[in-house]
Every structure is written in structure tokens, then in C-alpha cells.
Design a protein around this motif. Structure first.
Motif, PDB file in Angstrom:
ATOM      1  N   LYS A 133      -5.135  -3.604  -5.508  1.00 46.35           N
ATOM      2  CA  LYS A 133      -5.245  -2.275  -6.108  1.00 46.35           C
ATOM      3  C   LYS A 133      -6.414  -2.164  -7.086  1.00 46.35           C
ATOM      4  CE  LYS A 133      -0.375  -1.083  -5.532  1.00 46.35           C
ATOM      5  NZ  LYS A 133       0.926  -0.847  -6.205  1.00 46.35           N
ATOM      6  N   CYS A 134      -6.765  -3.265  -7.721  1.00 45.44           N
ATOM      7  CA  CYS A 134      -7.874  -3.203  -8.677  1.00 45.44           C
ATOM      8  C   CYS A 134      -9.203  -2.986  -7.981  1.00 45.44           C
ATOM      9  CB  CYS A 134      -7.913  -4.471  -9.530  1.00 45.44           C
ATOM     10  SG  CYS A 134      -8.652  -5.903  -8.738  1.00 45.44           S
ATOM     11  N   HIS A 135      -9.260  -3.228  -6.675  1.00 44.99           N
ATOM     12  CA  HIS A 135     -10.501  -3.022  -5.912  1.00 44.99           C
ATOM     13  C   HIS A 135     -10.576  -1.635  -5.286  1.00 44.99           C
ATOM     14  CE1 HIS A 135     -12.119  -7.065  -6.211  1.00 44.99           C
ATOM     15  NE2 HIS A 135     -10.950  -7.565  -5.872  1.00 44.99           N
ATOM     16  N   LEU A 136      -9.495  -0.870  -5.350  1.00 44.32           N
ATOM     17  CA  LEU A 136      -9.482   0.445  -4.710  1.00 44.32           C
ATOM     18  C   LEU A 136     -10.118   1.482  -5.624  1.00 44.32           C
ATOM     19  CD1 LEU A 136      -5.894   0.521  -3.187  1.00 44.32           C
ATOM     20  CD2 LEU A 136      -8.021  -0.138  -2.076  1.00 44.32           C
ATOM     21  N   ILE A 153      -9.632  -1.343   4.294  1.00 44.11           N
ATOM     22  CA  ILE A 153      -8.972  -2.612   4.013  1.00 44.11           C
ATOM     23  C   ILE A 153      -8.768  -3.311   5.344  1.00 44.11           C
ATOM     24  CG2 ILE A 153      -6.939  -3.724   3.028  1.00 44.11           C
ATOM     25  CD1 ILE A 153      -6.553  -1.229   1.312  1.00 44.11           C
ATOM     26  N   ILE A 154      -9.280  -4.528   5.465  1.00 46.23           N
ATOM     27  CA  ILE A 154      -9.251  -5.243   6.743  1.00 46.23           C
ATOM     28  C   ILE A 154      -8.424  -6.511   6.609  1.00 46.23           C
ATOM     29  CG2 ILE A 154     -10.636  -6.381   8.513  1.00 46.23           C
ATOM     30  CD1 ILE A 154     -12.615  -4.141   6.455  1.00 46.23           C
ATOM     31  N   ASP A 155      -7.393  -6.630   7.436  1.00 44.29           N
ATOM     32  CA  ASP A 155      -6.536  -7.811   7.435  1.00 44.29           C
ATOM     33  C   ASP A 155      -7.182  -8.912   8.271  1.00 44.29           C
ATOM     34  OD1 ASP A 155      -4.545  -9.694   7.575  1.00 44.29           O
ATOM     35  OD2 ASP A 155      -3.285  -8.539   8.950  1.00 44.29           O
ATOM     36  N   ALA A 156      -7.673  -9.946   7.596  1.00 45.83           N
ATOM     37  CA  ALA A 156      -8.290 -11.083   8.293  1.00 45.83           C
ATOM     38  C   ALA A 156      -7.501 -12.358   8.032  1.00 45.83           C
ATOM     39  CB  ALA A 156      -9.729 -11.262   7.838  1.00 45.83           C
ATOM     40  N   THR A 157      -6.218 -12.208   7.727  1.00 50.65           N
ATOM     41  CA  THR A 157      -5.403 -13.371   7.384  1.00 50.65           C
ATOM     42  C   THR A 157      -5.185 -14.302   8.575  1.00 50.65           C
ATOM     43  OG1 THR A 157      -3.402 -12.061   7.777  1.00 50.65           O
ATOM     44  CG2 THR A 157      -4.194 -12.219   5.502  1.00 50.65           C
ATOM     45  N   LEU A 180       0.830  -1.199   0.000  1.00 44.05           N
ATOM     46  CA  LEU A 180       0.000   0.000   0.000  1.00 44.05           C
ATOM     47  C   LEU A 180       0.861   1.243   0.000  1.00 44.05           C
ATOM     48  CD1 LEU A 180      -2.555  -1.133   2.711  1.00 44.05           C
ATOM     49  CD2 LEU A 180      -2.878  -1.187   0.252  1.00 44.05           C
ATOM     50  N   SER A 181       0.283   2.365  -0.415  1.00 39.67           N
ATOM     51  CA  SER A 181       1.030   3.611  -0.430  1.00 39.67           C
ATOM     52  C   SER A 181       1.235   4.129   0.986  1.00 39.67           C
ATOM     53  CB  SER A 181       0.295   4.654  -1.266  1.00 39.67           C
ATOM     54  OG  SER A 181      -0.961   4.946  -0.693  1.00 39.67           O
TER      55      SER A 181
END
Length: 227
Positions: free
Chosen positions: A118-121, A55-59, A20-21
């Protein structure tokens, strides 16, 4: 505003730095006080402006991902929720799809992760310049201007101003600034936030003769509307 949530500081720092930026605001904590949907909802209510994208990290923690999604959607249904999953850790069919998410991206394989995310942003989350009346903030701290004059900021000062610039409706607490702007810094405290704000105001007064950031008692900081 684009924000990033993760229960794991180490993994969140990796994802944010590599994929991410640098101007993405990340809230990375163990969320000890967010054991319920209600608790998360109350925390979301503290945000000055609803995020356009989360953006949620659920890993590693599926329940965390679903709770954050539901809380965000309950607070602001227009917020787009993108959940990062790890297919190897989500073999249970119950976790194949998050009911509240708008999109899911698998971190495996790693080579496909960044392009897929990125394609979902939304395009409006990828702006290179943020402006508020007299203030113009570039992608990095070397492109910041106040009243048309170059504003020489540190990286920390740039992030604080960027966060305030995206939350101009009401004052932002030191706690939120600390959580979203300095979540990667283990030793940063609210005292450091006050020091950075004081430094920003000193530099702004050299240009305009006025403070750029005002403090509202028991509320926090807000940009000076009149420069």
C-alpha cells in the motif's frame, strides 16, 4: 486505473481479497496467448485507457512478471509497475531486480506484505468516489447515484459501471469486461455480461428514461454521454 495481473487464479484471488480493495480490476488468466513480449503488447493495446498503476504477481512465474512489466512500459512509460515477489523463490541473482519495474514487494513475511504494498500505491489510485458527468459511483454498490437519484445495483453491475466509468474514451469489449470485472468467476460468460448491462439499463431508464450503457457494433459498450 489500478489493475492487477497474475498467472495463477487461486493465488491472485487470495492476494486480491486479502490485500487489495474490492474495486481493483484484476486480470487473472494463464495467458496462453501471451508467449512473447509482442503478444503481451498487443493485449495491452486492447485496454481502452492505460492503467496508472499495475500490480504484477511474479511470486511463481518470474518471466511472466518481467514480460508484463516490459509490455506495459513499452505501451505507456508513465504506468507505475509494482512487482510482487517471493524471496524464497527468487534466489537467483538474475531475478533480484526487475529492470522494468518501479517497485518490488516481497510477499514474505505475509504480515509485512499489505503495508509494504500500500505504501507504493499512488494516492490518486485510492479514491473513494468515481464520477462521470451524471454518474457517481461510491466505494461500494450502496453509494451509487444517477442524476442525483439512488441507483440500486448488484455487485456485478457496480463493477461493470466502475470499469466503464474509468474507460470513457472508447467502447469496451465484452471480452475485456469479462476479463477484468469477473476474473474470479469461473462460470461467468459474455452472455452474463450482456444480461448485467441490460439490467443496468432497465434501472437507469426508470430514473432518466434512457439507456445508461450504449452498445457500439463490433466494438463493445460505452457510457451514454447524454442522459
Amino acid at each position: 486505473m489500478l489493475i492487477f495481473f497474475s498467472p495463477s487464479r487461486e493465488k491472485a484471488v487470495f492476494i486480491k481479497r486479502m490485500m487489495l480493495s474490492s474495486d481493483v480490476f484484476a486480470y487473472q488468466t494463464s495467458f496462453p496467448d501471451l508467449d512473447s513480449i509482442r503478444g503481451i503488447g498487443e493485449h495491452m493495446s486492447a485496454l481502452p485507457s492505460p492503467p496508472t498503476t499495475a500490480i504484477i504477481d511474479a511470486t511463481e512465474n518470474v518471466d511472466f512478471g518481467e514480460k508484463i512489466c516490459r509490455a506495459l512500459k513499452d505501451k505507456n512509460p508513465q504506468t507505475k509497475c509494482i512487482v510482487i515477489i517471493d524471496k524464497e523463490n527468487h534466489t537467483d541473482s538474475r531475478f533480484k531486480y526487475f529492470a522494468s519495474s518501479d517497485a518490488e514487494v516481497s510477499i514474505e513475511p505475509l504480515s509485512d506484505f499489505a503495508p509494504s504494498l500500500k505504501c507504493h500505491l499512488p494516492e490518486n489510485d485510492a479514491v473513494n468516489v468515481h464520477e462521470y458527468k451524471y454518474l457517481k459511483l461510491g466505494k461500494g454498490r450502496t453509494d451509487d447515484f444517477l442524476l442525483g437519484y439512488k441507483l440500486d445495483l448488484t455487485e456485478s453491475e457496480h463493477r461493470i459501471l466502475l470499469f466503464l466509468c474509468q474507460n470513457t474514451d472508447e467502447a469496451v469489449s465484452q471480452h475485456l469486461i469479462l476479463g477484468f470485472c469477473f476474473s474470479e468467476a469461473y462460470r461467468m460468460t459474455e452472455t452474463n455480461v450482456r444480461t448485467h448491462v441490460s439490467s443496468i439499463n432497465k434501472k437507469a431508464k426508470a430514473i432518466s428514461g434512457r439507456k445508461l450503457i450504449l452498445a457500439e457494433r463490433n466494438k463493445g459498450y460505452i457510457l451514454n454521454e447524454y442522459m
